[in-house]
Enzyme design. Structure first.
Site, short mmCIF file in Angstrom:
data_model
loop_
_atom_site.label_atom_id
_atom_site.label_comp_id
_atom_site.label_asym_id
_atom_site.label_seq_id
_atom_site.Cartn_x
_atom_site.Cartn_y
_atom_site.Cartn_z
N ARG A 177 49.25 31.88 45.72
CA ARG A 177 50.45 31.19 45.29
C ARG A 177 51.46 31.22 46.43
NH1 ARG A 177 53.19 33.90 42.34
NH2 ARG A 177 51.96 35.75 41.92
N SER B 34 52.15 41.25 39.36
CA SER B 34 50.82 40.81 39.78
C SER B 34 50.13 41.95 40.54
CB SER B 34 50.93 39.60 40.71
OG SER B 34 51.61 38.56 40.06
N ARG C 5 38.82 35.02 43.72
CA ARG C 5 38.99 34.97 42.26
C ARG C 5 37.70 34.62 41.54
NH1 ARG C 5 44.39 35.81 40.06
NH2 ARG C 5 45.66 36.14 41.91
N LYS D 62 50.55 29.28 35.58
CA LYS D 62 51.88 29.78 35.91
C LYS D 62 52.95 28.70 35.76
CE LYS D 62 50.14 33.76 37.18
NZ LYS D 62 50.30 34.95 36.35
N ASP E 204 46.92 37.91 30.82
CA ASP E 204 47.95 37.50 31.78
C ASP E 204 49.22 36.93 31.13
OD1 ASP E 204 48.74 37.25 34.52
OD2 ASP E 204 48.35 35.10 34.45
N TYR F 15 44.52 25.67 45.79
CA TYR F 15 44.32 27.04 45.31
C TYR F 15 44.77 27.17 43.85
CZ TYR F 15 45.20 31.79 44.08
OH TYR F 15 45.22 32.95 43.37
N HIS G 192 54.85 37.12 30.98
CA HIS G 192 53.74 37.48 31.87
C HIS G 192 53.12 38.78 31.36
CE1 HIS G 192 52.47 38.15 36.37
NE2 HIS G 192 51.50 37.64 35.67
N LYS H 290 46.85 44.49 35.04
CA LYS H 290 46.94 43.94 33.68
C LYS H 290 45.54 43.66 33.11
CE LYS H 290 49.73 40.40 33.29
NZ LYS H 290 50.00 40.06 34.71
N ASP I 17 41.62 56.25 30.86
CA ASP I 17 42.46 57.33 30.33
C ASP I 17 43.87 56.85 29.97
OD1 ASP I 17 40.64 59.54 30.32
OD2 ASP I 17 40.62 59.38 32.50
N CYS J 149 48.87 44.79 39.44
CA CYS J 149 49.14 46.17 39.00
C CYS J 149 48.23 46.55 37.83
CB CYS J 149 50.60 46.36 38.60
SG CYS J 149 51.71 46.55 40.00
C1 OXD Z 1 49.36 36.40 39.29
C2 OXD Z 1 48.11 35.89 38.71
O1 OXD Z 1 49.57 36.21 40.50
O2 OXD Z 1 47.90 36.13 37.51
O3 OXD Z 1 50.14 37.00 38.57
O4 OXD Z 1 47.32 35.23 39.41
MN MN Z 2 49.60 36.96 36.50
#
Ligand code: OXD
Ligand code: MN
Length: 599
Positions: free
Chosen positions: A71, A252, A378, A210, A281, A201, A230, A256, A505, A254
């Site tokens: 992005r 992003s 991806r 997004k 997401d 992309y 998000h 999810k 955990d 981290c």
């Molecule tokens: C992001 C994604 O960048 O989900 O948050 O691709």
């Molecule tokens: Mn995302």
């Protein structure tokens, strides 16, 4: 075949086609026959590579230009009539100026090419919470990705119907020359319009994700009384069969997707605990007839980061990619036409093609310091492939949300978990969310970046107005509002070691959160909110003591005061840029936090 008689749709389509001048216009009806023909055409032209049909049935490979792999936030614009509506953290240009600039770029951009018309629904077709978009694109790759990430085709046009005033989002994408200097990703919130040019992309061109489901939808939500966030959505099933739903927002990269598909520790699995994935997401949140907050996942697939995904880190995500998946910018194993990426396993293919297309010896290439897969490579995988997909995934009413979790990567400041005092304080906790840069990225390590609600790159209007909308929603929800928490899986000790095992955990923390929601466990009130009593975080089977948990829950007041007052990255400084637009409640919460820390 034209799939609609809707005059508003047809007039817009004519205007865009007159501008782009494609040699042909093809409506995407959603049939497998049409998609199959497009796959064959893309393989023929080299846009896609067919992978091993026994090991990866229905899977394809695509490579983007090296200048077009992520992005582009600096080229993403929110074009509201006034700059203040877009706010200080979005790029802005006056709509008339932007339309003039873009129209020049699009004019003749599809000469000799085909324009595909993709009708798509964000959310189950016909759900009262779903929204319709139409994306015009000259890329088969976009068509095939949209077919995985959204619900597409004739059923969507039938749902929209012939009423010219029916709401739909107009999305135009032209690949053009993939020129990074002329790349624009533009949202016009007041016009329900998205325009993307010179990229191929995913995040820039799959306009349902997004651009629509967060930027445009956040603006629609403000005006229509709902929220686009998000956030992942997961269902946590207890041994008695009861399922509670949790939404979580992390910046992003981290984790999810990992949390959404979590596999509980063995001792909890044996007791009958399970986690079900509704989304990884994006959440659309509406107030239901009973006054509670309900979440739908507007997407139909996962556009996940491949590197780091393995049997160990995320078995369910990996399983999701075993069929009908498109891989972008990973490496190819030429011996059997399968895929590979860093972190998949310890056996990089010897006979490899790296992500830019060069044939290399994988182990040697890695030893020389190169990467076989792009770090942001991806997979686009259908959600139905996921072994733990929730039975509620297609529920048009969504799932009731018990808890909302915010989180970031903080080495010192944030404890493992804490609960906000109420919705207003929870909104402040989300608004002040931050994450620290890691050694993996270029630049200084440990630099704090504010990323409110993980929406910094995705809010479609002024972030301060968005906080105001959160506060409004809290007033409407009243005592039915989900409880709001903050987690930090990334706390480090003085030697720089992670203090919490993370991954499966993290379930132990989710269980404490649900106990708090049910009023089943006490907590200690401190300067920042409620923190667990250390013995209430279950450490069965972990090589940890209650003292280790205590260490994870300590609040270092000096670190927190620095987080408030740091001249570069502090909360005060961050809030100041919003001037008068900052809701008074947020200023009050900041004052309360500082007073608590100084008490
Ligand atoms: C992001 C994604 O960048 O989900 O948050 O691709
Ligand atoms: Mn995302």
């Amino acid at each position: 075949m034209v799939l609609t008689k809707n005059t508003a749709v047809l007039a817009w389509l004519k205007e865009m086609a007159d501008m782009c001048q494609p040699s042909e216009i093809v409506w995407i009806d959603g049939s497998e026959a049409q998609l199959d023909a497009l796959r064959a055409e893309a393989v023929e032209s080299g846009e896609l590579i067919k992978l091993n049909d026994e090991k990866l049935p229905g899977c394809y490979y695509h490579r983007t230009k090296p200048n077009d792999v992520a992005r582009v936030e600096d080229r993403t614009f929110i074009c509201t009539p006034t700059e203040v509506e877009a706010g200080p953290i979005n790029n802005w240009m006056a709509p008339a100026d932007m339309y003039a600039k873009l129209n020049a770029l699009y004019t003749g951009s599809m000469v000799g090419r085909t324009m595909y018309v993709i009708p798509y629904s964000m959310g189950p077709v016909g759900s009262p919470f779903s929204k319709i978009g139409i994306e015009l694109t000259d890329s088969i790759y976009v068509v095939l990705n949209m077919a995985i990430m959204t619900r597409i085709g004739k059923a969507v046009m039938d749902q929209l119907g012939d009423d010219p005033s029916a709401e739909f989002i107009k999305c135009l994408h032209a690949k053009k020359d993939v020129d990074p200097e002329e790349r624009y990703i533009v949202q016009f919130p007041q016009d329900n319009t998205i325009m993307s040019v010179n990229s191929a992309y995913g995040g820039n061109v799959l306009l349902g994700k997004k651009c629509f489901a967060l930027r445009i939808a956040s603006y629609l939500g403000k005006n229509q009384g709902w929220m686009a966030e998000h956030m992942l959505i997961l269902g946590l099933e207890k041994p008695n069969g009861e399922i509670n739903y949790i939404c979580a927002a992390f910046p992003s990269a981290c984790g999810k997707t990992n949390l959404a598909m979590l596999i509980p520790p063995e001792y909890l699995q044996k007791q009958g605990y399970k986690v079900w994935t509704v989304g990884d997401d994006i959440s659309w949140l509406n107030i239901g007839p009973d006054g509670r907050l309900y979440a739908i996942n507007p997407e139909a697939g996962f556009f996940g980061v491949a590197p780091g995904t393995s049997v160990k880190t995320n078995f369910n995500a990996l399983e999701s990619t075993k069929k009908n998946t498109i891989f972008t910018n990973v490496a190819i194993n030429n011996d059997d036409m399968t895929v590979w990426w860093e972190g998949l396993d310890k056996n990089p293919p010897v006979n490899a093609t790296e992500w830019k297309g060069a044939k290399v010896n994988g182990p040697e290439y890695i030893a020389s310091g190169e990467k076989l897969a792009h770090p942001n490579s991806r997979f686009t995988a259908p959600a139905v492939n996921c072994p733990c997909i929730s039975s509620e995934f297609e529920n048009p009413q969504g799932v009731p949300v018990s808890a909302i979790i915010f989180g970031g990567r903080r080495a010192k400041c944030a404890p493992l978990v804490y609960q906000s005092r109420d919705w207003q304080h929870g909104t402040f906790v989300g608004a002040t969310m931050a994450s620290e840069t890691t050694a993996a990225a270029a630049g200084a390590v440990g630099v704090v970046r504010r990323d409110p609600m993980a929406m910094k790159p995705f809010v479609g209007y002024n972030m301060a107005t968005y906080w105001g909308h959160w506060l409004e929603m809290g007033k409407k929800l009243g005592d039915k509002a989900p409880k709001i928490f903050h987690v930090n899986w990334f706390r480090k000790d003085d030697d720089g070691n992670f203090m919490w095992p993370g991954f499966g955990d993290n379930m132990r923390v989710l269980l404490w959160i649900l106990k708090r929601c049910a009023g089943e466990v006490d907590a200690d009130e401190c300067a920042i909110g409620y923190i667990p009593k250390a013995e209430d975080i279950d450490i069965t089977g972990l090589d940890m003591t209650v003292d280790d948990i205590k260490a994870l829950l300590t609040i270092d007041k000096n670190e927190w005061l620095k987080d408030v007052n740091d001249p570069d990255t502090g909360i005060k400084q961050y809030f100041a840029q919003f001037g008068d637009m900052l809701p008074k409640e947020m200023a009050d919460e900041l004052a309360k936090l500082e007073a608590n820390l100084n008490a």
